[in-house]
Design a protein around this motif. Structure first.
Motif, mmCIF file in Angstrom:
data_model
loop_
_atom_site.group_PDB
_atom_site.id
_atom_site.type_symbol
_atom_site.label_atom_id
_atom_site.label_comp_id
_atom_site.label_asym_id
_atom_site.label_seq_id
_atom_site.Cartn_x
_atom_site.Cartn_y
_atom_site.Cartn_z
ATOM 1 N N SER A 1 0.827 -1.194 0.000
ATOM 2 C CA SER A 1 0.000 0.000 0.000
ATOM 3 C C SER A 1 0.868 1.254 0.000
ATOM 4 C CB SER A 1 -0.892 0.011 1.248
ATOM 5 O OG SER A 1 -0.087 0.095 2.423
ATOM 6 N N ALA A 2 0.216 2.405 -0.238
ATOM 7 C CA ALA A 2 0.931 3.682 -0.186
ATOM 8 C C ALA A 2 1.509 3.915 1.206
ATOM 9 C CB ALA A 2 -0.025 4.819 -0.566
ATOM 10 N N THR A 3 0.781 3.499 2.235
ATOM 11 C CA THR A 3 1.266 3.668 3.613
ATOM 12 C C THR A 3 2.537 2.872 3.846
ATOM 13 O OG1 THR A 3 -1.001 4.002 4.403
ATOM 14 C CG2 THR A 3 0.662 3.407 6.039
ATOM 15 N N TRP B 1 4.770 1.834 1.519
ATOM 16 C CA TRP B 1 5.893 2.406 0.774
ATOM 17 C C TRP B 1 6.345 3.731 1.360
ATOM 18 C CZ3 TRP B 1 8.919 -0.439 -1.782
ATOM 19 C CH2 TRP B 1 8.451 -1.549 -2.488
ATOM 20 N N LEU B 2 5.404 4.519 1.877
ATOM 21 C CA LEU B 2 5.788 5.788 2.490
ATOM 22 C C LEU B 2 6.652 5.553 3.722
ATOM 23 C CD1 LEU B 2 5.622 8.839 2.453
ATOM 24 C CD2 LEU B 2 3.484 8.700 3.757
ATOM 25 N N SER B 3 6.332 4.514 4.499
ATOM 26 C CA SER B 3 7.166 4.194 5.665
ATOM 27 C C SER B 3 8.561 3.764 5.227
ATOM 28 C CB SER B 3 6.498 3.094 6.502
ATOM 29 O OG SER B 3 6.496 1.849 5.819
ATOM 30 N N VAL B 4 8.647 3.040 4.107
ATOM 31 C CA VAL B 4 9.954 2.640 3.571
ATOM 32 C C VAL B 4 10.757 3.866 3.154
ATOM 33 C CG1 VAL B 4 11.113 1.460 1.660
ATOM 34 C CG2 VAL B 4 9.190 0.357 2.829
ATOM 35 N N PHE B 5 10.121 4.776 2.422
ATOM 36 C CA PHE B 5 10.832 5.962 1.946
ATOM 37 C C PHE B 5 11.246 6.862 3.096
ATOM 38 C CE2 PHE B 5 8.353 5.567 -2.270
ATOM 39 C CZ PHE B 5 9.261 4.619 -2.713
ATOM 40 N N ASN B 6 10.388 6.978 4.103
ATOM 41 C CA ASN B 6 10.753 7.799 5.257
ATOM 42 C C ASN B 6 11.931 7.187 6.017
ATOM 43 O OD1 ASN B 6 8.905 9.856 4.850
ATOM 44 N ND2 ASN B 6 7.286 8.842 6.029
ATOM 45 N N GLU B 7 11.977 5.862 6.065
ATOM 46 C CA GLU B 7 13.124 5.198 6.681
ATOM 47 C C GLU B 7 14.401 5.499 5.895
ATOM 48 O OE1 GLU B 7 14.975 0.737 7.135
ATOM 49 O OE2 GLU B 7 12.804 0.940 7.323
ATOM 50 N N LEU B 8 14.311 5.417 4.574
ATOM 51 C CA LEU B 8 15.478 5.703 3.741
ATOM 52 C C LEU B 8 15.939 7.151 3.904
ATOM 53 C CD1 LEU B 8 14.558 3.814 0.427
ATOM 54 C CD2 LEU B 8 16.109 3.078 2.242
ATOM 55 N N LYS B 9 14.979 8.064 3.985
ATOM 56 C CA LYS B 9 15.338 9.466 4.200
ATOM 57 C C LYS B 9 16.031 9.645 5.544
ATOM 58 C CE LYS B 9 12.336 12.651 2.954
ATOM 59 N NZ LYS B 9 11.044 13.356 2.790
ATOM 60 N N GLY B 10 15.528 8.925 6.547
ATOM 61 C CA GLY B 10 16.150 9.001 7.865
ATOM 62 C C GLY B 10 17.559 8.445 7.877
ATOM 63 N N ALA C 1 12.797 6.977 -10.727
ATOM 64 C CA ALA C 1 12.274 5.750 -10.124
ATOM 65 C C ALA C 1 11.626 4.915 -11.216
ATOM 66 C CB ALA C 1 11.252 6.081 -9.042
ATOM 67 N N VAL C 2 12.135 3.717 -11.420
ATOM 68 C CA VAL C 2 11.557 2.799 -12.400
ATOM 69 C C VAL C 2 10.710 1.797 -11.632
ATOM 70 C CG1 VAL C 2 12.021 1.235 -14.313
ATOM 71 C CG2 VAL C 2 13.643 3.061 -13.788
ATOM 72 N N THR C 3 9.415 1.790 -11.882
ATOM 73 C CA THR C 3 8.491 0.965 -11.105
ATOM 74 C C THR C 3 7.608 0.142 -12.030
ATOM 75 O OG1 THR C 3 6.659 2.556 -11.018
ATOM 76 C CG2 THR C 3 8.443 2.857 -9.421
ATOM 77 N N ASP C 4 6.882 -0.784 -11.433
ATOM 78 C CA ASP C 4 5.999 -1.654 -12.220
ATOM 79 C C ASP C 4 4.552 -1.185 -12.195
ATOM 80 O OD1 ASP C 4 5.369 -2.246 -9.644
ATOM 81 O OD2 ASP C 4 5.862 -4.369 -9.739
ATOM 82 N N GLY C 5 4.315 0.075 -11.819
ATOM 83 C CA GLY C 5 2.985 0.642 -11.930
ATOM 84 C C GLY C 5 2.103 0.518 -10.712
ATOM 85 N N LEU C 6 2.639 0.091 -9.570
ATOM 86 C CA LEU C 6 1.830 -0.005 -8.356
ATOM 87 C C LEU C 6 1.361 1.384 -7.936
ATOM 88 C CD1 LEU C 6 3.967 -2.531 -6.270
ATOM 89 C CD2 LEU C 6 1.712 -2.946 -7.241
ATOM 90 N N ALA C 7 0.049 1.533 -7.769
ATOM 91 C CA ALA C 7 -0.508 2.840 -7.420
ATOM 92 C C ALA C 7 0.029 3.335 -6.083
ATOM 93 C CB ALA C 7 -2.034 2.753 -7.389
ATOM 94 N N GLY C 8 0.120 2.465 -5.121
ATOM 95 C CA GLY C 8 0.604 2.863 -3.806
ATOM 96 C C GLY C 8 2.022 3.367 -3.844
#
Length: 215
Positions: free
Chosen positions: A18-20, A22-31, A40-47
């Motif tokens: 979900s978007a939630t 992936w957002l937690s993953v990205f926030n971890e990476l930013k931290g 960003a090359v993705t497979d089209g997942l809306a989240g």
């Protein structure tokens, strides 16, 4: 990375994408210090796309063209898939975004395009995420228009998992995958042979967003 060396940034296990999540993953990476993601090359997942908009809003989104082709072929009967695949080639092999759109229009008007109108809709709906790689030279596009690098990594992991058979819990699976990743990434010592050319083009396209991270 800016130097062209591939790197696995993390391993996460979750029940949904979900978007939630992936957002937690990205926030971890930013931290952990990731300051910017250029493409960003993705497979089209809306989240996934929604999470990028929130965490890294300047990121250029490139959908995986190979996934688009696969999703298109699913709409055709088996006997017509080869013909459909050939009909789609002028779109993603075009020299410019304008030529690609002209090829898409021509496909829509063709006999096979009329037979499978859903195919054109798939490409139209993703079009703003299909065309970014056309800004680069043909030699570099193959680095950008598909998630094959990640899928190759996943295949290597699956080979190891199959020999194990089953796991008692998530931690057991995570440990084996982590050890496999360590073994694979130890071989990643050099960038792609086209990376020096890619650096020149990215320096022009992204300016200081790219060059400030070069030694």
């Amino acid at each position: 990375r800016p130097d062209g060396i591939k790197e696995v940034l993390g391993l996460w296990i979750d029940e949904t994408e979900s978007a939630t999540f992936w957002l937690s993953v990205f926030n971890e990476l930013k931290g952990r210090g990731v300051q910017d993601i250029l493409i960003a090359v993705t497979d089209g997942l809306a989240g996934l796309n929604q999470a990028f908009e929130a965490a890294f809003p300047r990121t250029t989104h490139q959908t995986c063209v190979v996934h688009l082709i696969r999703n298109s072929l699913v709409l055709a009967s088996v006997k017509n898939r080869a013909a459909l695949a050939n009909a789609l080639k002028p779109i993603y092999q075009a020299t410019t975004a304008q030529a690609a759109e002209a090829a898409l229009i021509e496909f829509e008007a063709s006999e096979i395009g009329q037979r499978y109108p859903g195919v054109a809709r798939i490409w139209r709906n993703a079009w703003d995420r299909v065309i970014p790689f056309y800004a680069f030279s043909p030699a570099i596009r193959k680095l950008l228009y598909t998630t094959n690098a990640i899928e190759s990594l996943n295949r290597s992991i699956r080979k190891i998992i199959k020999t194990k058979g089953s796991f008692g819990n998530d931690d057991a699976a995570r440990k084996l995958v982590w050890l496999t990743l360590r073994s694979i990434t130890e071989k990643w010592k050099r960038p792609s042979t086209t990376w020096s050319a890619a650096m020149e083009e990215m320096s022009v396209m992204f300016g200081e967003r790219f060059t400030k991270y070069l030694d």
